[in-house]
Design a protein around this motif. Structure first.
Motif, mmCIF file in Angstrom:
data_model
loop_
_atom_site.group_PDB
_atom_site.id
_atom_site.type_symbol
_atom_site.label_atom_id
_atom_site.label_comp_id
_atom_site.label_asym_id
_atom_site.label_seq_id
_atom_site.Cartn_x
_atom_site.Cartn_y
_atom_site.Cartn_z
ATOM 1 N N UNK A 158 -17.639 -13.308 8.398
ATOM 2 C CA UNK A 158 -16.817 -14.177 9.251
ATOM 3 C C UNK A 158 -16.565 -15.525 8.594
ATOM 4 N N UNK A 159 -17.596 -16.037 7.936
ATOM 5 C CA UNK A 159 -17.456 -17.355 7.300
ATOM 6 C C UNK A 159 -16.800 -17.271 5.927
ATOM 7 N N UNK A 160 -16.312 -16.069 5.567
ATOM 8 C CA UNK A 160 -15.543 -15.898 4.328
ATOM 9 C C UNK A 160 -14.044 -16.090 4.567
ATOM 10 N N UNK A 161 -13.674 -16.338 5.816
ATOM 11 C CA UNK A 161 -12.257 -16.545 6.136
ATOM 12 C C UNK A 161 -12.112 -17.740 7.077
ATOM 13 N N UNK A 162 -10.936 -18.312 7.058
ATOM 14 C CA UNK A 162 -10.721 -19.529 7.854
ATOM 15 C C UNK A 162 -10.671 -19.243 9.351
ATOM 16 N N UNK A 196 -26.217 -15.700 -1.668
ATOM 17 C CA UNK A 196 -27.631 -16.060 -1.797
ATOM 18 C C UNK A 196 -27.747 -17.572 -1.923
ATOM 19 N N UNK A 197 -26.776 -18.156 -2.620
ATOM 20 C CA UNK A 197 -26.893 -19.575 -2.950
ATOM 21 C C UNK A 197 -25.998 -20.477 -2.102
ATOM 22 N N UNK A 198 -24.997 -19.881 -1.445
ATOM 23 C CA UNK A 198 -24.196 -20.620 -0.452
ATOM 24 C C UNK A 198 -24.253 -19.764 0.808
ATOM 25 N N UNK A 203 -19.071 -22.325 5.097
ATOM 26 C CA UNK A 203 -17.730 -21.970 4.656
ATOM 27 C C UNK A 203 -17.736 -21.700 3.147
ATOM 28 N N UNK A 204 -17.101 -20.593 2.752
ATOM 29 C CA UNK A 204 -17.018 -20.253 1.322
ATOM 30 C C UNK A 204 -15.715 -19.493 1.096
ATOM 31 N N UNK A 205 -14.770 -20.118 0.401
ATOM 32 C CA UNK A 205 -13.491 -19.476 0.067
ATOM 33 C C UNK A 205 -13.257 -19.542 -1.438
ATOM 34 N N UNK A 206 -12.476 -18.586 -1.945
ATOM 35 C CA UNK A 206 -12.141 -18.597 -3.378
ATOM 36 C C UNK A 206 -10.642 -18.447 -3.605
#
Length: 264
Positions: A158-162, A196-198, A203-206
């Motif tokens: 879920x937190x991989x998308x806005x 693992x590290x974030x 929030x984490x986007x690429x």
DNA sequence: ATGGTGGGTAGCCCA
């Protein structure tokens, strides 16, 4: 220590200047590129050689797709899987021969899957799921410490998308894709180094679409790019970062680089 | 609900 970067560059010839900037500023030992959009004959080897990256494994295709693994420590190409069986260049595997010896590094570009999340209406969506299913069968056979990196074209968390709810029917975040990717994960016990590290729910986007006036406006990003390791290798990961600032570089890719460091 | 932008290559495909 070994430092490995992965980046969907969206044409390595057009953006060779950005690649040089990444290599100079971050100095990874190995860089895995996706969507190079060229064949080996027209790949800009000289630019890499000039910076000391003299070891190359290029699986290219004219105009579309294509991956390359570039290194300043010795590597040896060991595989080019065609998990769609249609001739598209979406994978290259190498083994690392210098520091970090014993590690296998798999560079993959999973098909985007088109716009409609339905096999019947959109054959590309089925091809994406089938690609992942074949990759899963391959993963069951892995017997060496392996790192798989690249553009998976799926944002699983879920937190991989806005906006999770809004993207449930959007290709890249549909439940069927997330489940299919989970089966791949379970097939080898992959550890998602980035997460693992974030840790979620941070929030984490690429990736941020080109189809916005300002990519920062609303921060409508997705985490489509990943670095997943065998458990024993994941234990040696000491750092991970997302170079979000690269989305602001001149004429940017729509993806940004990921970098992981291992104590090897 | 829709169309929005970008790259490569040659009249569209792919993302």
């Amino acid at each position: 220590m070994i430092k490995i970067a992965s980046w969907n560059i969206n044409s390595v010839r057009l953006r060779i200047g950005l690649v040089e900037r990444l290599l100079m500023e971050e100095a990874p030992d190995i860089l895995c590129l996706q969507e190079i959009k060229t064949v080996a004959e027209t790949f800009p080897f000289e630019a890499f050689n000039a910076l000391g990256y003299t070891h190359h494994a290029v699986h290219g295709q004219k105009g579309y797709h294509g991956v390359a693994t570039i290194s300043r420590i010795p590597i040896r190409e060991i595989s080019r899987h065609d998990w769609q069986d249609n001739g598209e260049a979406r994978h290259v595997g190498v083994e690392v021969l210098g520091p970090g010896q014993g590690m296998v590094l798999e560079n993959v570009y999973v098909p985007a899957g088109g716009d409609i999340p339905d096999r019947e209406e959109n054959p590309k969506f089925g091809q994406k799921l089938d690609f992942l299913a074949r990759m899963t069968r391959w993963a069951e056979t892995i017997d060496r410490p392996t790192l798989i990196v690249g553009d998976f074209n799926i944002a699983p968390l879920e937190s991989d998308v806005w906006n999770h709810k809004q993207l449930l029917k959007v290709v890249s975040h549909t439940p069927i894709e997330v489940e299919t990717l989970q089966r791949f994960k379970d097939a080898h016990g992959w550890v998602d180094i980035g997460r693992e590290l974030i840790r979620a729910p941070e929030r984490y986007y690429s990736w941020w679409s080109y189809r916005a006036k300002d990519w920062k406006d609303g921060d409508r990003g997705r985490r489509l790019d990943h670095m997943w390791a065998s458990p024993e290798l994941a234990n040696q990961a000491t750092g991970h970062k997302v170079l979000e600032q690269a989305r602001d570089w001149e004429q940017p890719s729509d993806h940004v680089p990921l970098i992981t460091e291992f104590a090897l």
